[in-house]
Design a protein around this motif. Structure first.
Motif, PDB file in Angstrom:
ATOM      1  N   LEU A   1       0.635  -1.512   0.340  1.00  0.00           N
ATOM      2  CA  LEU A   1      -0.177   0.186  -0.171  1.00  0.00           C
ATOM      3  C   LEU A   1       1.043   0.866   0.157  1.00  0.00           C
ATOM      4  O   LEU A   1       2.173   2.005  -0.731  1.00  0.00           O
ATOM      5  N   ASP A   2       0.749   1.806   0.933  1.00  0.00           N
ATOM      6  CA  ASP A   2       1.920   3.470   0.879  1.00  0.00           C
ATOM      7  C   ASP A   2       2.549   3.330   1.746  1.00  0.00           C
ATOM      8  O   ASP A   2       2.806   4.567   2.159  1.00  0.00           O
ATOM      9  N   VAL A   3       2.719   2.510   2.889  1.00  0.00           N
ATOM     10  CA  VAL A   3       3.421   1.976   3.659  1.00  0.00           C
ATOM     11  C   VAL A   3       5.009   2.831   3.185  1.00  0.00           C
ATOM     12  O   VAL A   3       6.034   2.002   1.540  1.00  0.00           O
ATOM     13  N   LYS A   4       6.301   3.435   3.674  1.00  0.00           N
ATOM     14  CA  LYS A   4       7.288   3.668   3.255  1.00  0.00           C
ATOM     15  C   LYS A   4       8.159   3.098   4.376  1.00  0.00           C
ATOM     16  O   LYS A   4       8.050   4.133   5.753  1.00  0.00           O
ATOM     17  N   ARG A   5       9.224   2.428   4.118  1.00  0.00           N
ATOM     18  CA  ARG A   5      10.130   2.518   4.839  1.00  0.00           C
ATOM     19  C   ARG A   5      11.984   2.713   5.026  1.00  0.00           C
ATOM     20  O   ARG A   5      11.719   3.945   3.798  1.00  0.00           O
ATOM     21  N   ARG A   6      12.750   3.716   5.950  1.00  0.00           N
ATOM     22  CA  ARG A   6      13.208   4.710   5.591  1.00  0.00           C
ATOM     23  C   ARG A   6      14.822   3.620   6.225  1.00  0.00           C
ATOM     24  O   ARG A   6      14.536   3.092   7.351  1.00  0.00           O
ATOM     25  N   TYR A   7      15.393   3.272   5.664  1.00  0.00           N
ATOM     26  CA  TYR A   7      16.597   2.817   6.242  1.00  0.00           C
ATOM     27  C   TYR A   7      18.052   3.693   5.444  1.00  0.00           C
ATOM     28  O   TYR A   7      18.031   4.778   4.879  1.00  0.00           O
ATOM     29  N   LEU A   8      19.322   3.469   6.982  1.00  0.00           N
ATOM     30  CA  LEU A   8      20.258   4.621   6.259  1.00  0.00           C
ATOM     31  C   LEU A   8      21.096   3.618   5.595  1.00  0.00           C
ATOM     32  O   LEU A   8      21.115   2.249   6.138  1.00  0.00           O
ATOM     33  N   MET A   9      21.481   3.213   4.704  1.00  0.00           N
ATOM     34  CA  MET A   9      22.327   2.300   3.308  1.00  0.00           C
ATOM     35  C   MET A   9      23.383   2.844   3.293  1.00  0.00           C
ATOM     36  O   MET A   9      23.148   4.199   2.599  1.00  0.00           O
ATOM     37  N   SER A  10      24.081   1.875   3.211  1.00  0.00           N
ATOM     38  CA  SER A  10      25.173   1.757   2.671  1.00  0.00           C
ATOM     39  C   SER A  10      25.042   1.890   1.156  1.00  0.00           C
ATOM     40  O   SER A  10      24.375   1.007   0.606  1.00  0.00           O
ATOM     41  N   THR A  11      25.805   2.239   0.104  1.00  0.00           N
ATOM     42  CA  THR A  11      25.652   2.628  -1.484  1.00  0.00           C
ATOM     43  C   THR A  11      25.907   1.389  -1.598  1.00  0.00           C
ATOM     44  O   THR A  11      26.138   1.348  -3.609  1.00  0.00           O
ATOM     45  N   ASP A  12      26.853   0.509  -1.510  1.00  0.00           N
ATOM     46  CA  ASP A  12      26.871  -0.735  -1.736  1.00  0.00           C
ATOM     47  C   ASP A  12      25.795  -1.341  -1.588  1.00  0.00           C
ATOM     48  O   ASP A  12      25.945  -2.601  -2.522  1.00  0.00           O
ATOM     49  N   ALA A  13      24.995  -1.390  -0.851  1.00  0.00           N
ATOM     50  CA  ALA A  13      22.737  -1.554  -0.369  1.00  0.00           C
ATOM     51  C   ALA A  13      23.743  -3.173  -0.328  1.00  0.00           C
ATOM     52  O   ALA A  13      22.226  -3.776  -0.233  1.00  0.00           O
ATOM     53  N   LYS A  14      24.895  -3.892   0.911  1.00  0.00           N
ATOM     54  CA  LYS A  14      24.536  -4.473   1.372  1.00  0.00           C
ATOM     55  C   LYS A  14      24.744  -4.407   3.051  1.00  0.00           C
ATOM     56  O   LYS A  14      24.555  -5.517   3.794  1.00  0.00           O
ATOM     57  N   ARG A  15      24.860  -3.200   3.007  1.00  0.00           N
ATOM     58  CA  ARG A  15      24.310  -2.640   4.682  1.00  0.00           C
ATOM     59  C   ARG A  15      23.564  -2.109   4.771  1.00  0.00           C
ATOM     60  O   ARG A  15      23.367  -0.794   4.109  1.00  0.00           O
ATOM     61  N   TRP A  16      22.909  -2.146   5.629  1.00  0.00           N
ATOM     62  CA  TRP A  16      21.782  -1.152   6.518  1.00  0.00           C
ATOM     63  C   TRP A  16      21.030  -0.969   7.823  1.00  0.00           C
ATOM     64  O   TRP A  16      21.427  -1.853   8.185  1.00  0.00           O
ATOM     65  N   VAL A  17      20.907   0.554   7.922  1.00  0.00           N
ATOM     66  CA  VAL A  17      20.034   0.552   9.066  1.00  0.00           C
ATOM     67  C   VAL A  17      18.683   0.717   9.326  1.00  0.00           C
ATOM     68  O   VAL A  17      18.418   2.225   8.820  1.00  0.00           O
ATOM     69  N   PRO A  18      18.413   0.481  10.222  1.00  0.00           N
ATOM     70  CA  PRO A  18      16.522   0.819   9.918  1.00  0.00           C
ATOM     71  C   PRO A  18      16.668   1.961  10.622  1.00  0.00           C
ATOM     72  O   PRO A  18      17.018   2.463  11.515  1.00  0.00           O
ATOM     73  N   LEU A  19      15.835   3.172  10.070  1.00  0.00           N
ATOM     74  CA  LEU A  19      15.793   4.426  10.788  1.00  0.00           C
ATOM     75  C   LEU A  19      14.025   4.479  10.697  1.00  0.00           C
ATOM     76  O   LEU A  19      12.932   3.178  10.350  1.00  0.00           O
ATOM     77  N   PRO A  20      13.531   4.919  11.878  1.00  0.00           N
ATOM     78  CA  PRO A  20      12.187   4.999  12.044  1.00  0.00           C
ATOM     79  C   PRO A  20      11.363   5.884  11.124  1.00  0.00           C
ATOM     80  O   PRO A  20      11.897   7.276   9.932  1.00  0.00           O
TER      81      PRO A  20
END
Lengths: 639, 306
Positions: free
Chosen positions: A286-305
């Motif tokens: 639906l319209d749910v959006k998630r926010r991540y702090l994400m390394s630009t190699d796209a292999k690591r990420w940290v969830p943000l609120p």
């Protein structure tokens, strides 16, 4: 089915006087516009409003009264045996009686609505977007919900058994689950998902009440106490199953990682371009959006609120890009915990702090990420980030507004703020010693008119202040020394200024014919270069993607828009343009490193890599390689 | 293979919390005839009837009507069962005519003519709301509803409650006259022991949830007698007591110049043994009315027998 219909017919006949009441009300409403004091209003409006309000109120009231009495009275008075002594099933008894009551209520509503329907017709339950489902459901579902709830409560109250404790416990657990399901959607601001969950919860409540009522009558039959026990067991079991399903579905809606993103928005980019703060939705969510702090190699990420306003910037970075700090999740004006992550680690994790800040608090991180300054309610608090130790709290003078602070080094903060003297506005430039807490004024820009915004360059040497004279639409921009506040010169180009890596300023403005004038000039001395780009409505100059090369989104022909916009690299010295790519949606939604409460912000020493991120037509984040000219997919995009 | 009884209770037990209302009740009612289930207030009759009609789930045990489990197959079982409840439960807003319309749609073997004929013969108004009928008329309407479905079993839960003597007599006459002719089985509970004595073929007595008696009324009445003999000082009481053991004495009494004993197992053989061993001058042997038998059985504490 035959028995259900027979019972239904009997019940409708037994309560047919209600229809006469409805007819009487409809007649009264028809004559309402002729009453004194009301005749001044539009007759159609009076009838529509009176019919609608009366129909809904009467429908709900009838449902409540009948819900509390139809089965409850018969069970209390031992009259339900009349049906159970006949060859009819318990479910037929339940369905027949409930459907009869609901049919009566709905017919009563239609009769009362007749005066409005006569004038408005089907428009009564339609809008410009089609059927007005909310109104329609209010007339249809609200009475049913009231009926079932009144029935359940009536049985609980009349029976007075120990099952009451299950009912109370169940109600508390359900309320808790409802909140647990709705709160994340409120935090995220996913309105469609929120309504889907609300609708599912209402449907679950209806199903549970219906099943509970039906099982209560089918199993408990004429014994009120057993009706209660069967109702409670069936109702709460059904509710538990429905809630579990809704919770799982709600969790699935929210649970997706950057790799599942389709549309991506990048809100911030770390100064070295290694990490980005990305927001995205995913297929079926639906319209749910998630926010991540994400390394630009796209292999690591940290969830943000998640954020209600998804364009809101969350993360602040240290200048070396090793540390990110952000506010935790919350609803409305709730205070939030601060979180941080060490992005230099191979596997960075979100780490909560015990520091709580208001939603409007601003914060900034020192260049090495060791210290954190929080600006909140006129106080600057400096913490050791790792230890969460308060180093110093400095109360700022009360007359300061639009305060922005930035670390010069670990022990010194530069402060920029506006203060008013009579009708004139001034900018105060000061430094805070984090060891002593002293606030020392080092400069001031006095006598300005209304300040729109101010921006300071990465070296904290110069700043641009945009002001607007009273009554004038055009704003003026001037360049000042960022220490003393001394005027360097007025800038005669109105566009948004940018500092190049070599310290020069880039100024742009769009002319009436759609052409863009791009001016490159050193802070001091000669060497001004003026470029005029051909007519290109909507063209924008972005950051410096290679030394002395800025990205220009170059929309030559509006008919190109379906194909995406075209991006070019513009050499500010020679005026040469090199194609970056077409079929692009644009550059990333890059926001300057905002640390002030209002309109003060700073440019940090961003590396050119920051300005090589773009969003392509599929909604994916891509990175441009200036060496090869290739676009490399980072994350997202509709597959 | 025997004929399936019309009513079969098998180990029926009903508990309300710690209270046992019906305790391991088993009985069978064969086709035809009138079965009367008697008992004091709170003896478990109503719980038994509710379970029998599938309106209440037993704590344990099973109830069957016409071969159908009356809890699990209540709807099927009730197709050929007429019920007259203790308190007539026809919806108070309904008239006799409107109830008929409903019954005709849900009852497979419904006979409208039978229903209306009965109402007419009893003078029950058809257009009047049930709540406005007299108590007697309400009962007559309930009975008409029970009988118009061509039932193979009629269950009457204290049907004479609130009826005057004439109405009671009339009701019983109808039951015997009409239902017996049709071979319909009647299962009734009542406190009207005098009335039921005239029509019951078989009697069950519940006391404290337990079934004390379940047998044909004539057998029951033959077993229970009052033996009266002339008072004497020459025969020791022990000898008389020993003799009475052959008759199953359950009570002793004395009047002016006579002694008496109520016995529950009267038989010619036992009576001869009593006379030989006790050597008393037996004046007469009186049979007991059903009411007297009931009082003898249930007159005291649960468990019966004063």
């Amino acid at each position: 089915m035959k028995a259900t219909m027979a019972i239904m017919a009997r019940e409708v006949m037994a309560r047919r006087e209600l229809l006469l009441l409805a007819v009487a009300l409809a007649i009264m409403i028809s004559f309402l516009p002729f009453l004194p004091n009301i005749e001044t209003y539009e007759a159609t409006d009076v009838r529509t409003v009176a019919s609608g309000a009366t129909a809904l109120t009467l429908g709900c009231l009838l449902a409540l009264v009948l819900g509390a009495t139809v089965f409850g009275n018969d069970l209390s008075e031992g009259r339900l045996g009349f049906f159970f002594s006949r060859p009819v099933s318990g479910l037929a008894v339940w369905c027949g009686r409930v459907l009869a009551v609901m049919a009566l209520v709905w017919i009563v509503e239609v009769i009362v609505l007749t005066p409005a329907l006569y004038h408005e017709g089907i428009r009564l339950v339609t809008s410009s977007d089609g059927v007005d489902w909310l109104t329609l459901l209010a007339y249809l579902i609200a009475p049913l919900l009231f009926f079932l709830m009144a029935h359940a409560v009536s049985i609980i109250v009349r029976a007075g058994t120990h099952w009451l404790f299950l009912d109370l416990g169940g109600a508390i657990v359900v309320a808790l689950f409802v909140w647990l399901n709705l709160r994340p959607m409120l935090e995220i601001g996913a309105v469609i998902a929120l309504w889907v969950i609300v609708g599912s919860l209402i449907a679950a409540l209806l199903i549970a009440l219906w099943v509970g009522g039906a099982m209560g009558i089918a199993i408990g039959r004429v014994d009120l106490r057993r009706v209660h026990s069967a109702q409670s067991l069936a109702m709460w079991s059904t509710m538990a199953i429905c809630l579990a399903a809704i919770t799982v579905y709600g969790g699935w809606l929210r649970d997706f990682g950057p790799r599942e993103f389709n549309d991506v928005d990048v809100m911030t980019v770390a100064p070295d371009g290694g990490w980005v703060e990305a927001v995205g939705g995913a297929k079926g969510r639906l319209d749910v959006k998630r926010r991540y702090l994400m390394s630009t190699d796209a292999k690591r990420w940290v969830p943000l609120p998640a954020r209600w306003e998804f364009l809101e910037v969350v993360a602040a970075y240290s200048l070396d890009g090793s540390t990110a700090v952000w506010r935790g999740g919350g609803v409305g004006e709730e205070p939030r915990y601060l979180w941080w992550a060490n992005l230099g680690r191979p596997d960075p994790m979100a780490r909560p702090t015990s520091l709580i800040v208001a939603p409007e608090a601003a914060f900034t991180v020192s260049a090495d990420g060791a210290r954190l300054a929080i600006l909140e309610e006129g106080t600057v608090s400096i913490y050791e980030l790792g230890e969460e130790r308060l180093v110093k709290a400095i109360r700022l003078p009360e007359d300061l507004q639009r305060v922005a602070v930035v670390f010069i080094d670990s022990n010194t903060l530069r402060l920029f703020a506006r203060f008013d003297v009579d009708d004139a506005q001034s900018v105060l430039i000061a430094e805070i010693d984090t060891a002593t807490g002293e606030l020392a004024r080092i400069g001031m820009i006095p006598g300005l008119e209304e300040i729109s915004w101010f921006a300071v360059d990465a070296a904290l040497e110069h700043m641009v202040v945009s002001t607007r004279s009273e009554g004038e639409l055009r704003s003026e921009r001037s360049l000042y020394d960022a220490k003393s506040g001394a005027l360097v010169r007025n800038l005669d180009v109105a566009g948004f200024p940018r500092f190049l890596q070599d310290g020069r300023l880039v100024l742009t403005s769009e002319k009436d014919d759609g052409s863009i004038t791009l001016v490159v000039e050193p802070i001091e001395g000669e060497g001004r270069i003026v470029h005029t780009m051909r007519a290109a409505h909507g063209s924008t100059v972005h950051g410096e993607a290679v030394p002395n090369g800025v990205v220009v989104s170059h929309l030559v022909d509006p008919s190109d828009r379906p194909q995406g916009i075209r991006l070019a690299l513009f050499d500010v010295d020679t005026g040469e343009m090199r194609n970056i790519g077409s079929h692009l949606r644009g550059t990333v939604r890059w926001f300057p490193w905002q640390t002030g409460n209002d309109m003060g912000f700073f440019w940090h020493r961003d590396k050119p890599a920051v300005f090589r991120f773009f969003i392509d037509q599929s909604g994916a984040l891509v990175r441009w390689d200036p060496e090869t000219g290739e676009m490399m997919h980072v994350v997202g995009g509709k597959k | 293979m025997g004929v399936e009884p019309v009513v079969k209770l098998d180990g029926l037990t009903v508990r309300y919390g710690k209270l046992t209302a019906v305790d391991d009740l088993s009985l069978e009612v064969p086709k035809g005839g009138v079965f009367a289930l008697l008992g004091r207030n709170g003896s478990g009759k109503s719980s038994t009837v509710r379970c029998l009609l599938g309106q209440q789930r037993p704590t344990s045990g099973r109830t069957r009507i016409l071969g159908f489990d009356s809890w699990k197959k209540r709807r099927r079982a009730m197709e050929r069962v007429g019920v007259v409840p203790e308190n007539p439960d026809v919806p108070p807003d309904s008239t006799a005519d409107r109830v008929e319309k409903f019954m005709a749609r849900v009852t497979p073997f419904w006979r409208s003519a039978n229903y209306f004929d009965r109402l007419e013969s009893l003078g029950v108004p058809r257009k009047q709301r049930f709540a406005r009928l007299s108590k007697g008329q309400q009962r007559q309407l309930a009975l008409a509803l029970a009988l118009a479905g061509s039932p193979r079993l009629v269950v009457l839960d204290d049907p004479t409650l609130g009826l005057d003597a004439v109405a009671r007599r009339k009701l019983y006459e109808e039951l015997v006259g009409e239902l017996a002719d049709r071979g319909t089985t009647v299962f009734l509970t009542t406190h009207d022991l005098t009335g039921v004595e005239a029509i019951a073929d078989q009697v069950g007595v519940l006391h404290g949830g337990s079934l004390l008696v379940d047998e044909p009324l004539d057998v029951l009445k033959a077993r229970y007698c009052r033996v009266i003999w002339a008072a004497t000082d020459t025969v020791p009481r022990e000898r008389i007591d020993a003799g009475l053991q052959h008759l199953g004495v359950i009570g002793r009494g004395a009047a002016k110049g006579t002694n008496e004993a109520v016995v529950e197992n009267f038989s010619e053989f036992g009576f001869d043994r009593f006379r030989q061993e006790a050597s008393v001058d037996v004046l007469r042997v009186d049979s007991l009315s059903l009411e007297e038998i009931f009082i003898a059985l249930c007159g005291a504490e649960p468990g019966g027998r004063s």
